[in-house]
Write a protein that holds these residues in place. Structure first.
Motif, short mmCIF file in Angstrom:
data_model
loop_
_atom_site.label_atom_id
_atom_site.label_comp_id
_atom_site.label_asym_id
_atom_site.label_seq_id
_atom_site.Cartn_x
_atom_site.Cartn_y
_atom_site.Cartn_z
N ALA A 50 0.83 -1.21 0.00
CA ALA A 50 0.00 0.00 0.00
C ALA A 50 0.85 1.24 0.00
N GLY A 51 1.80 1.26 -0.89
CA GLY A 51 2.68 2.43 -0.91
C GLY A 51 1.99 3.63 -1.53
N PRO A 52 2.15 4.76 -0.92
CA PRO A 52 1.62 5.96 -1.56
C PRO A 52 2.46 6.24 -2.81
N VAL A 53 1.81 6.74 -3.76
CA VAL A 53 2.54 7.05 -4.99
C VAL A 53 3.34 8.32 -4.82
N THR A 54 3.95 8.71 -5.86
CA THR A 54 4.89 9.83 -5.78
C THR A 54 4.26 11.06 -5.15
N GLU A 55 4.96 11.61 -4.26
CA GLU A 55 4.45 12.82 -3.60
C GLU A 55 4.93 14.03 -4.35
N TRP A 94 -7.62 8.07 -4.63
CA TRP A 94 -6.52 8.87 -4.13
C TRP A 94 -5.88 9.52 -5.33
N THR A 114 -1.17 13.41 -5.10
CA THR A 114 -0.70 14.14 -3.92
C THR A 114 -1.42 13.69 -2.65
N ILE A 115 -2.43 12.85 -2.79
CA ILE A 115 -3.14 12.35 -1.61
C ILE A 115 -2.84 10.85 -1.55
N SER A 116 -2.26 10.40 -0.43
CA SER A 116 -1.78 9.02 -0.41
C SER A 116 -2.94 8.04 -0.31
N ARG A 117 -2.63 6.80 -0.62
CA ARG A 117 -3.67 5.77 -0.67
C ARG A 117 -4.33 5.57 0.69
N GLU A 118 -3.57 5.81 1.75
CA GLU A 118 -4.15 5.65 3.09
C GLU A 118 -5.31 6.61 3.30
#
Lengths: 306, 478
Positions: free
Chosen positions: A301-306, B412, B415-419
């Protein structure tokens, strides 16, 4: 012309054309107009001398200035390369896991990677990284055979998969069970594999065979092992298909993909750009810090590029 | 061919030395010149406060950022139909004006006419009126003539420079650009533009003048097709003027001699050097100066005014036959002009309506088609979309993007994370900008896809919103 005559009111000669009684006067042009016309002729001659103009049998005239459209293109290309050299130099000295800390550089790397991906990767992995059936993994989902953080992706790109001449290459082997399992055993283990991802009822006999033969690599619950490149069997993603026939086929006579080691063909900055782009496709994981050990069974569940 | 003169390939241009005249049409011409030049030179300096995020120039064509500011109105590239509409209105407006009052545009408002007039006044100021100028022109070149010419040309040049200089001020902040321009820090394109416009004004206004109207301008040629027998044009009433003769001759032969005394005043005041008594011609820009001149002469010799006058062909025929001419309002209000007015006003109202009805937000959605969907490890399905959020106000605004008609879906973004995935998110869009957002929409395992919509709502008092339909692909329905 025979019927040339002078128009009385204006004293101008007619050109001899007549429509419905209206005659066209041969009104002279202004002097500046004429000189502009001569100037355009002179200009055209100068142009023909200065630039490529006449097509001849084998090649055209070359022109005094030596200009060619190819030459201009080469010039523009090298200018574009020169403009990008700053990005490449910066990428060359930046560790890939430091990229997310530099959003500008990351953004440029992703853009550059998108272009490089279309040239080098899209043939197997699809233009959008969606993979192709038959063993070309989807790069945009959250399943990774070898890890989906920037560093792992870069490593895979550099060393390739199953490249014999690179000792550091990604190397995994699935043994073939043709002649080892009989048909009942095979059916049982296929049942069990399907049940791991909730696609069928449990099969205790298959579970036993799985524990003995398969869990070393694929894990007791089929969660896979990224250190060995063993795919997760307990999720919805199937590299070689999820039908009974396809699973049986893969157990008896497994197919295993290869990928070129791109260090042979691409320079380090390009590989970093490609890694950044693949990471940005939607499934990229955060580079693990010291204590966090990636658990292949947990949904990535990694957030994608910020 | 015996008597025909050897045909020449060119005609030498004759310099037009037009004489000073005063009269109602001349005064109207002054007024139009004052207003048009005033608008041209003053407009870039008008300020209009648009807050900290947009330029404060009232009229600004911001090519670099592709925005057009006109007082309270701001036009974006996708709203170019406003400009197209204005151009069509200008076209229809010319039809209207031409069919009603002939070539009034040419005579009074055309830039070539205005600047030619201006330059002719400079000639008059430096060299004197017609006779003095003719004398000077014929005089041999000497120090005095050279000095006079250099002086005159330098005034031409200053005006040309001001003309070219004012033009670029419409394309950037005027005070800043002017400062940069004089300190040689402006962009090369600014200098190039000014150079080109200075050169063209100098040549076209200073030297070519009526030749532009006669040889270069396509408009007179088009206009002949738009004039009809009911259009007002400058006309010499030959049935009244001919045969020409002096006052004395007329006294000797009562009833034999027309009103025209062949004084040539009408020709001498004409800015294009045309003799209106030869009939209508593309050289006649219908400025009415010959009317002023002729009326003055008629007053002096005690004959009624209007030997040369604005008249329609129908009027002329009626008058020649001894009938009373139609009243002017009938000439102006006739089906043709009313139809043109209707079209012109219709386009204008449509533009005004579009201006009032447009919103300052816009959403476009493009779904990723390669691959159309993404199966995740847990069986959920993800689709990716590129959203473009447009904020046409000159202040940053918070906007909400929401999923509509896709139950259980969350999204998401880049810029807004999946969490933090949710069915709606707030995104800040900078002032006067388009923000591109990559949205990852995910539905849990087993949920169906299909058509749904993204809804954009501005989170301010305006609550402007825009809904865009798109679809969600799943493995079952590619």
């Amino acid at each position: 012309m025979a019927n040339k005559r002078i128009d009385q009111p204006t004293g101008t000669e007619t050109v001899g054309h007549e429509w419905d009684g209206i005659e066209e006067l041969d009104t002279p042009m202004p002097r500046w107009w004429l000189w502009t016309f001569y100037l355009t002729i002179a200009w055209a001659i100068a142009y023909v001398i200065a630039y490529p103009a006449w097509p001849l049998i084998n090649k055209g005239t070359e022109g005094m200035l030596g200009w060619t459209s190819r030459g201009q293109l080469a010039q523009e290309m090298s200018a574009a390369d020169a403009a990008r050299s700053g990005l490449r130099e910066q990428l060359a000295v930046t560790d890939i896991e430091k990229l997310p800390g530099q959003p500008d550089l990351m953004q440029q790397a992703v853009a550059g990677g998108a272009a490089a991906f279309k040239i080098h990767c899209a043939q197997c992995h699809g233009a959008g990284g969606g993979g192709l059936p038959g063993g070309f993994p989807n790069l945009a989902d959250d399943e990774w055979l070898w890890g989906g953080d920037l560093k792992a992706i870069e490593y895979t790109l550099v060393h390739g998969i199953r490249q014999h001449d690179d000792p550091a290459t990604r190397q995994s082997a699935m043994p073939g069970y043709d002649g080892v399992f009989d048909q009942n055993q095979l059916n049982a283990v296929v049942d069990h594999v399907l049940s791991l991802s909730g696609k069928g009822p449990a099969n205790p006999a298959g579970a036993e065979i799985f524990t003995t033969n398969c869990s070393v690599c694929h894990g007791p619950a089929g969660q896979g092992d990224r250190t060995q490149g063993a795919p997760t069997l307990s999720n919805a993603i199937w590299l070689y298909g999820s039908s009974r026939e396809q699973i049986s086929q893969q157990i008896l006579r497994p197919r295993m993909g290869v990928m070129p080691r791109w260090a042979d063909k691409l320079d380090a900055p390009t590989i970093k750009m490609l890694a950044a782009y693949v990471h940005s496709l939607g499934g990229g994981e955060e580079t693990p810090v010291m204590e966090a050990v990636t658990d292949a069974a947990a949904p990535a569940a990694g957030p994608v590029t910020e | 061919m015996v008597n025909a003169p050897e045909p020449s390939l060119y005609a030498a241009s004759r310099t037009v030395h037009n004489k000073r005249i005063d009269g109602p049409f001349r005064r109207f011409k002054w007024l139009v010149m004052l207003v048009t030049l005033g608008i041209y030179y003053v407009t870039p300096w008008l300020r209009w406060d648009r807050g900290p995020y947009a330029p404060d120039q009232a009229v600004l064509v911001d090519l670099a950022n592709r925005r057009f500011y006109m007082f309270g109105i701001e036009i974006w590239p996708h709203e170019f139909y406003f400009v197209a509409g204005l151009l069509i209105m200008a076209g229809v407006g010319l039809f209207l004006v031409t069919s009603a009052v002939g070539r009034a545009w040419c005579g009074y408002a055309c830039p070539q006419t205005v600047w030619t007039d201006l330059f002719q006044h400079i000639d008059r100021f430096v060299d004197g009126d017609r006779n003095a100028r003719v004398r000077l022109d014929n005089a041999p070149w000497g120090p005095a003539k050279i000095a006079r010419r250099l002086f005159k040309w330098s005034i031409y040049l200053v005006i040309s420079l001001l003309t070219g200089g004012a033009w670029i001020l419409y394309f950037a902040d005027a005070p800043t650009l002017l400062r940069d321009f004089v300190t040689f820090e402006a962009a090369p394109v600014a200098y190039a533009t000014v150079a080109v416009l200075t050169a063209t004004t100098f040549v076209l206004g200073g030297f070519m003048r009526e030749q532009v109207c006669i040889y270069m301008c396509p408009w007179p040629r088009i206009q002949t097709a738009m004039l009809d027998e009911k259009s007002l044009i400058v006309t010499y009433k030959d049935w009244r003027g001919e045969p020409r003769g002096s006052v004395k001759k007329a006294e000797k032969n009562p009833g034999q001699i027309g009103d025209c005394i062949d004084c040539m005043q009408c020709v001498q005041v004409c800015p294009t050097g045309w003799d209106i008594r030869n009939g209508p011609d593309i050289a006649c820009i219908t400025c009415g100066l010959c009317i002023d001149a002729c009326d003055k002469v008629m007053a002096d010799i005690g004959r009624p005014r209007g030997l040369i006058d604005y008249a329609t062909q129908e009027d002329c025929e009626a008058e020649a036959a001894g009938h009373a001419p139609r009243p002017v309002w009938k000439t102006l209000l006739r089906p043709r002009t009313l139809v043109y007015t209707g079209i012109w006003a219709g386009i204008g109202f449509a533009l005004l309506f579009a201006l009032g009805a447009r919103t300052h937000t816009d959403l476009t959605v493009s779904a990723d088609r390669n691959p159309p969907y993404m199966l995740m490890g847990d069986g959920s399905v993800r689709n990716s979309y590129t959203l473009r959020l447009r904020n046409m106000e000159s202040r940053p605004r918070d906007m909400e993007i929401a999923l509509n008609g896709l139950p259980a879906a969350v999204m998401w973004t880049d810029t807004i994370s999946r969490e933090q995935a949710a069915a709606r998110h707030t995104v800040n869009v900078p002032a006067d900008a388009i923000r591109t957002v990559r949205a990852y929409v995910i539905v849990p395992s087993g949920a169906t896809g299909g058509d749904f919509a993204f809804t954009l709502t501005s989170l301010d008092e305006q609550r402007e919103s825009d809904t865009v339909e798109t679809s969600f692909s799943t493995p079952g329905e590619p």
